[in-house]
Scaffold this motif. Structure first.
Motif, PDB file in Angstrom:
ATOM      1  N   SER A   1       0.798  -1.232   0.000  1.00 61.77           N
ATOM      2  CA  SER A   1       0.000   0.000   0.000  1.00 61.77           C
ATOM      3  C   SER A   1       0.825   1.274   0.000  1.00 61.77           C
ATOM      4  O   SER A   1       0.298   2.355   0.222  1.00 61.77           O
TER       5      SER A   1
ATOM      6  N   LYS B   1       3.238   1.410  -4.702  1.00 67.46           N
ATOM      7  CA  LYS B   1       4.202   0.813  -5.624  1.00 67.46           C
ATOM      8  C   LYS B   1       3.561   0.523  -6.988  1.00 67.46           C
ATOM      9  O   LYS B   1       4.115   0.900  -8.037  1.00 67.46           O
ATOM     10  N   SER B   2       2.405  -0.142  -6.956  1.00 63.42           N
ATOM     11  CA  SER B   2       1.735  -0.469  -8.218  1.00 63.42           C
ATOM     12  C   SER B   2       1.359   0.793  -8.968  1.00 63.42           C
ATOM     13  O   SER B   2       1.528   0.887 -10.189  1.00 63.42           O
ATOM     14  N   SER B   3       0.864   1.773  -8.233  1.00 68.08           N
ATOM     15  CA  SER B   3       0.446   3.019  -8.884  1.00 68.08           C
ATOM     16  C   SER B   3       1.630   3.680  -9.572  1.00 68.08           C
ATOM     17  O   SER B   3       1.487   4.230 -10.665  1.00 68.08           O
TER      18      SER B   3
ATOM     19  N   LYS C   1      -2.315   9.037  -7.552  1.00 69.07           N
ATOM     20  CA  LYS C   1      -3.748   8.844  -7.455  1.00 69.07           C
ATOM     21  C   LYS C   1      -4.310   9.964  -6.615  1.00 69.07           C
ATOM     22  O   LYS C   1      -3.948  10.098  -5.451  1.00 69.07           O
TER      23      LYS C   1
HETATM   24  P1  GDP Z   1       0.887  -0.952  -3.458  1.00 74.97           P
HETATM   25  O1  GDP Z   1       0.188  -1.918  -2.577  1.00 74.97           O
HETATM   26  O2  GDP Z   1       2.169  -0.494  -2.882  1.00 74.97           O
HETATM   27  O3  GDP Z   1       1.045  -1.434  -4.846  1.00 74.97           O
HETATM   28  O4  GDP Z   1      -0.021   0.369  -3.507  1.00 74.97           O
HETATM   29  P2  GDP Z   1      -1.132   0.814  -4.521  1.00 74.97           P
HETATM   30  O5  GDP Z   1      -0.534   1.428  -5.693  1.00 74.97           O
HETATM   31  O6  GDP Z   1      -2.121  -0.266  -4.725  1.00 74.97           O
HETATM   32  O7  GDP Z   1      -1.787   1.982  -3.676  1.00 74.97           O
HETATM   33  C1  GDP Z   1      -2.296   1.746  -2.385  1.00 74.97           C
HETATM   34  C2  GDP Z   1      -3.395   2.730  -2.093  1.00 74.97           C
HETATM   35  O8  GDP Z   1      -2.852   4.051  -2.095  1.00 74.97           O
HETATM   36  C3  GDP Z   1      -4.467   2.713  -3.134  1.00 74.97           C
HETATM   37  O9  GDP Z   1      -5.723   2.817  -2.527  1.00 74.97           O
HETATM   38  C4  GDP Z   1      -4.204   3.953  -3.987  1.00 74.97           C
HETATM   39  O10 GDP Z   1      -5.375   4.508  -4.499  1.00 74.97           O
HETATM   40  C5  GDP Z   1      -3.563   4.863  -2.975  1.00 74.97           C
HETATM   41  N1  GDP Z   1      -2.647   5.788  -3.630  1.00 74.97           N
HETATM   42  C6  GDP Z   1      -1.638   5.482  -4.443  1.00 74.97           C
HETATM   43  N2  GDP Z   1      -0.979   6.590  -4.839  1.00 74.97           N
HETATM   44  C7  GDP Z   1      -1.605   7.636  -4.262  1.00 74.97           C
HETATM   45  C8  GDP Z   1      -1.370   9.026  -4.285  1.00 74.97           C
HETATM   46  O11 GDP Z   1      -0.459   9.572  -4.912  1.00 74.97           O
HETATM   47  N3  GDP Z   1      -2.215   9.790  -3.536  1.00 74.97           N
HETATM   48  C9  GDP Z   1      -3.203   9.227  -2.801  1.00 74.97           C
HETATM   49  N4  GDP Z   1      -3.981  10.043  -2.096  1.00 74.97           N
HETATM   50  N5  GDP Z   1      -3.456   7.930  -2.769  1.00 74.97           N
HETATM   51  C10 GDP Z   1      -2.645   7.122  -3.475  1.00 74.97           C
END
Ligand code: GDP
Length: 702
Positions: free
Chosen positions: A36, A39-41, A236
């Motif tokens: 969370s 990373k994916s984003s 995001k």
């Molecule tokens: P991962 O588990 O590391 O791959 O994280 P994700 O990319 O799935 O993101 C985890 C959560 O953080 C998701 O609900 C995204 O919508 C949120 N998120 C990711 N990037 C941002 C950002 O730049 N701003 C905000 N507010 N939320 C973000």
């Protein structure tokens, strides 16, 4: 310089296919971060598409080797943007949701008990919107394993990440702005292997979740300085719904955010913000890292190539092979081997074998019809005494001879002789199929056996009917010429002499076993007296007279204990052999007598000679038709079936698989392949030397 990264990315995947040893590695960017952290984003923002597995349950279970290839859209025919899984052979995938689903499936295929697997997924994405980059996405660090995950999961993920963040890779440590950097597992892991932060880039996500000044403070990197710096992104927007999270809206959100705070992040400052900046930064860093690895990797490849070339010379004298050539050679050798074996099936050999089988039959018939006959001595007498008149006894023995001949010709010679030869063929094929090199190729061996048995099955019926048909005349009449008679008589004598020797040997063995001829004599007398008693008892019972002993439980006489049962059995055998020897000797005398030598007119008195002639005629005819109907057909069909069922049936992959089943060939192919690939890599590396860049890492951007 663009060209250099692109080329080196190609070379990198070639090197990966040669081996996984650290010595032959070109750098890649390894993306680590806690779950969370965003990373994916970040990865999706770089690619410009949503394509990574989503879900609450940890979905990245295997490393993803993500190769981005910048394309130049030209002809309009080939798709502009697409992904490929080279290992899966699915072709070009233009729908990124299909890529997402495929990745999800590949991840979910890892058993829940294992939770993570070190086996990387190879994914390439071609697009005019991506830079030339290689990125490795790893499972996110977790704090605590949830209930349905194994306890060791945390350590397993950490170990997997540790393996990838080694030199020469570049570490992309993803941290969320709203989480204290001191708690970032990504930075902590990176610091262990890169204490000076020389090959670590920090990415601070979710910049929108903290006040701009605080975010800028993090990016300045004063607390945890990184030589390659920090890049801040908003991938995001917190306000946006999940549905329209396309690359464009991400960028828009990011632009809006940093635009709104241009006082803090303005271009005049040294802070790096935005996905575009991150992309450019990654390209620069990878490029310079690749460039500085170039010299080292060239040397390493050179060394490996020299070693492989030397080994190839020493072990194989530079002899090149291919899977195809091995398969072809194996099949040729198989045919040749088979051809050599077929010598054992030439007609005279077959005839000899069949004759042996028929001789046994003749012996059985003689035993059944003659030797047990009470009038048998007559035959001996008449042969020995030329003064005796044949007419007196002829009708009886004429009838016997006809019965004997008929027993022989109607004993199923067609079936028995065909099966005998077919069994020989089967044994031959089995011996080939279980010998080298088929010991390495169990499936081919099984197929070989299968189709040869099939050919045999197809032919056996026809051949045996054909033989049976052709010997039919002998069932009614058999003409014997003088010459045939004489040969038959001699062969019969020969056979009987052999039989005599066999019986004598058996007797000798028994004598030795029981402890001398004296003891055997005692045993035999004892057994004979037992038999005598039995006969008497039986006679009494048949007369209906009272018996003093009940037959069910005979009183054990002291004699019963005189010899052990095994020796009693030996004595019974000795009696049988002795009886047989007596008969054989009598008949030998008869066969050698003047009357038997006289010719076929004596057939009634010398049945052995006559039956031998019959057996010979049967063997001759059977051999001829088995040759035509079974052997010729089999020898014709077998090599063709090898081609159609073993050789042409294989596609390219199966040919390689087949060749690699043989460990000797596999080693040869592996070394040859390694040498070839190293040569190719070396060639490409040499062609790059003109492009060789400044081996210093790119300085931090100002
Ligand atoms: P991962 O588990 O590391 O791959 O994280 P994700 O990319 O799935 O993101 C985890 C959560 O953080 C998701 O609900 C995204 O919508 C949120 N998120 C990711 N990037 C941002 C950002 O730049 N701003 C905000 N507010 N939320 C973000």
């Amino acid at each position: 310089l663009m060209n250099l990264t692109r080329k080196l990315i190609e070379i990198r995947s070639m090197l990966l296919s040669i081996d996984q040893s650290d010595a032959l590695k070109l750098p890649s960017i390894v993306v680590i971060g806690s779950q969370s952290s965003g990373k994916s984003s970040v990865l999706e923002a770089i690619v410009g598409h949503e394509f990574l597995p989503k879900g609450n349950n940890m979905v990245t279970r295997r490393p993803i080797e993500l190769t981005l290839v910048h394309t130049f859209s030209t002809d309009g025919k080939t798709p502009v943007e697409y992904g490929e899984f080279p290992a899966l052979g699915l072709g070009k995938i233009t729908d990124f949701s299909v890529i997402q689903r495929t990745l999800t499936d590949l991840n979910l295929a890892v058993p829940a008990s294992e939770a993570v697997s070190p086996e990387p997924i190879d994914l390439r994405i071609y697009s005019p919107n991506v830079p030339d980059l290689t990125l490795i996405d790893l499972p996110g660090y977790i704090q605590l394993a949830s209930l349905d995950q194994p306890d060791s999961l945390k350590e397993k993920i950490a170990a997997l990440c540790d393996k990838y963040i080694r030199e020469p890779n570049i570490v992309l440590a993803v941290c969320a702005a709203d989480v204290d950097l001191a708690n970032s597992p990504a930075l902590r892991a990176s610091r262990k292997v890169d204490p000076l932060g020389l090959r670590t880039i920090g990415v601070i996500t979710k910049m929108d979740l903290v006040p701009a000044e605080q975010g800028a403070g993090i990016l300045a990197g004063n607390r945890y300085p990184l030589h390659l710096g920090y890049v801040g992104v908003v991938t995001k927007s917190a306000k946006r719904s999940k549905k329209d999270s396309t690359a464009l809206t991400v960028q828009k959100g990011e632009h809006e955010y940093f635009g709104a705070h241009s006082d803090v992040f303005g271009s005049s400052t040294s802070l790096m913000v935005g996905t575009d900046t991150l992309r450019r930064r990654l390209m620069e860093v990878l490029e310079s890292s690749m460039a500085s690895s170039l010299h080292g990797i060239t040397n390493a490849v050179q060394l490996e190539l020299e070693e492989a070339t030397y080994q190839f010379k020493v072990q194989y004298n530079d002899r090149r092979i291919t899977a195809e050539s091995y398969v072809a050679e194996t099949m040729d050798a198989l045919k040749l081997r088979f051809k050599e074996f077929t010598q054992q099936f030439r007609r005279p050999v077959i005839r000899e074998k069949l004759k042996g089988m028929l001789d046994d039959k003749v012996m059985d018939v003689l035993e059944q019809l003659y030797w047990l006959d009470k009038r048998a001595p007559e035959l001996g007498n008449i042969a020995a005494d030329p003064r005796l008149k044949p007419e007196d006894i002829e009708p009886y023995w004429r009838h016997k001879l006809e019965a004997a001949s008929s027993l022989l010709t109607k004993s199923g010679v067609g079936r028995d002789s065909t099966l005998l030869v077919a069994d020989g063929l089967r044994a031959l094929i089995d011996s080939i199929a279980s010998g080298e090199p088929f010991t390495f190729h169990p499936r081919a061996s099984e197929r070989l056996i299968q189709f040869s048995h099939m050919i045999l099955r197809d032919r056996i019926g026809v051949a045996s009917d054909q033989v049976e048909n052709c010997i039919k005349p002998y069932k009614y009449e058999i003409e014997v010429e003088d010459r045939e008679w004489e040969q038959g008589r001699e062969r019969a004598i020969d056979l009987f002499e052999k039989e005599v020797v066999m019986c004598e040997t058996k007797l000798k063995d028994i004598r030795k076993k029981v402890g001398g001829s004296r003891r055997l004599g005692g045993l035999v007398n004892y057994v004979k007296s037992l038999e005598e008693k039995e006969r008497e008892k039986k006679a009494k019972r048949l007369e209906g007279g009272p018996s003093d002993e009940s037959p069910e439980s005979p009183e054990p006489t002291p004699e019963s204990y005189r010899y052990p049962p095994a020796q009693v059995l030996d004595a019974r055998h000795a009696i049988l052999y002795t009886d047989r020897l007596n008969i054989l000797r009598l008949r030998l005398t008869a066969l050698r007598s003047k009357r038997c030598r006289a010719g076929p007119q004596s057939d009634v008195f010398c049945p052995e000679a006559f039956l031998n002639v019959v057996a010979d005629k049967l063997a001759y005819t059977s051999a001829m038709f088995i040759s035509i109907e079974l052997l010729d057909q089999f020898f014709y069909q077998f090599p063709r079936e090898i081609d159609s069922r073993l050789l042409y049936d294989l596609d390219r992959n199966e040919i390689v698989e087949f060749a690699r089943e043989n460990p000797v060939v596999r080693r040869h192919l592996d070394l040859q392949d390694r040498k070839d690939k190293l040569e190719e890599v070396m060639k490409q590396l040499n062609s790059l030397s003109t492009l060789r860049a400044d081996p210093q890492p790119a300085p931090r951007r100002h």
